[in-house]
Design a protein around this motif. Sequence first.
Motif: not given
Length: 556
Positions: A118-121, A168-173, A177-183, A378-381
Amino acid sequence: MTASSNFSVASYWTAVFAVSCLKLVLLHSYRSTDFEVHRNWLAITHSLPLDKWYYEETSEWTLDYPPFFAYFEWGLSQVAKYFDEGMLKVQNLNHATFETILFQKLSVIVVDFLLAYAVLKCFEASSVLFLTSDKQKSKSESGIPLETLFVLIFCNGGLFLVDQIHFQYNGFLFGIMLLSIAKMLEGKFYLSAFIFASLINFKHIFLYVAPAFGVYLLRRKCFPPNTPLRIGSVISSVFSFAVIGVTVLAASFGPFYQHIPQILKRLFPFQRGLSHAYWAPNVWAGYNTVDWFLNVALKKGKSSVTTGLVGEASLSVLPQVLPLHTFILTVVCMMPALIAIWKRPTPLNFVQGVIATGWTSFMFGYHVHEKAILNVLIPFALLSSHQPNLFFITLVSGTVSLFPLLFTPVEVVLKVLIAILHFSLVCRFIPLSKFRIYELFYLSGFAMVYLCENLGPILLPRFPFLPLILVSDYCLIGIFYSYVKFYWNFWRSIPNNLNVTKSKYDSVPPTPKTPMQFASDSPDSKTRNSPIKPIKRKRQSNVPEPSTRVLRARNK
């Protein structure tokens, strides 16, 4: 100083793999109760029929995530049985063999590759964020450097502490989220809506940012700016989004259609109280602190808000805050961001809106966990180069606010080393400018906060909650300061960001010039505050030109 090295996609994946291998070093580090929470969910979803999942109460750590996450746990359990079948028995409470630890830690590392993808996208789609005119295109076409996103998101110190140590599994989630923003940035609105709807059915905390997604989708797809309103097109778009939402909900909740009230009861347990056991650094932490000081000053006895227990806590002096109060306050404070997205639905304003709505929910929401600050970081990045100093203050404040989650002797040292390493890398990769004197003074104060957090229980054993109050309230100062300043900069930038710019991903036409359009609104303008351009009207060909004699007569 900004990184300028050539960081290819191959180098990126090599770095991702290297960091993932480094995480294996933490296999035997501290594990919080969340480790047992997820082991119990593996057992529930593997050994019980589906209609029992949200009723099982053998362990106090009952299943309280939406169905998609329950399906995710069931999928993991199909692999877990090859490591240790004992972990999949509901009665085996606190089961923590080496095989169990290995599997659960490895599962977090493996699913984090979705975050890396997702970061790459986001990198590939980020060129549209700051693209406001043709003249700026060559400057911003490359978008955010890939190495910067790698350091700020995939190597985020707070995310590292919460997922790899606390568990926890926050990175996966956040990857979803980032994939949705990229699209969304690519203009693939329906796909983005599908991914985001799925995300909410994995973890409902992402409802925090749903208003920003909803308003942006409505504005760009259903009511596009500068185009005539076509009822048929609006109905078609709204119907398409409705079909997406209903389809995802049906896939998620359909198998549980007879148990939906029970699921909702688990998802929204309002009886847990205004604040979590350890106060998240939001306005209610400050509110609780004032109540605690007033309680001590008026000698009204021990306050229930400082017990460190999850549950209803009654304030001693100040008025009680109910879920309805926090909901109204959150919605009211979100409205400026949603209005800004509606007025100027640019990709930049969309991302700013996602940050603002998530931040508002964190600041004013009911029973907010301290880990929810990651919904801001994460989105602020993605906009770290847009407001680098503000991002850095938020990053430091948010990361330190997570420190009380790790309190064992080894982790007391480990957490500060990880945080300092990440802060140092961030300073290398974002264009920080000179901080104001009071900002430097505030940042330097975190050293004293760290010492008080870890030495306070030894020096002041009668007040075990006091060091946690100090951490929450001190971090609150930086987070609230950054929130107000970010929101103000967001709203103030709207008049200077008037065009919905057409990019290589966009299907929305550029803003046409109108008789009342300012020169600063035009992509061709050289200045921001030029006067209104006069409109030159062509004379109709069938109207004769007045003769010179007639004009002289009129002048006399």
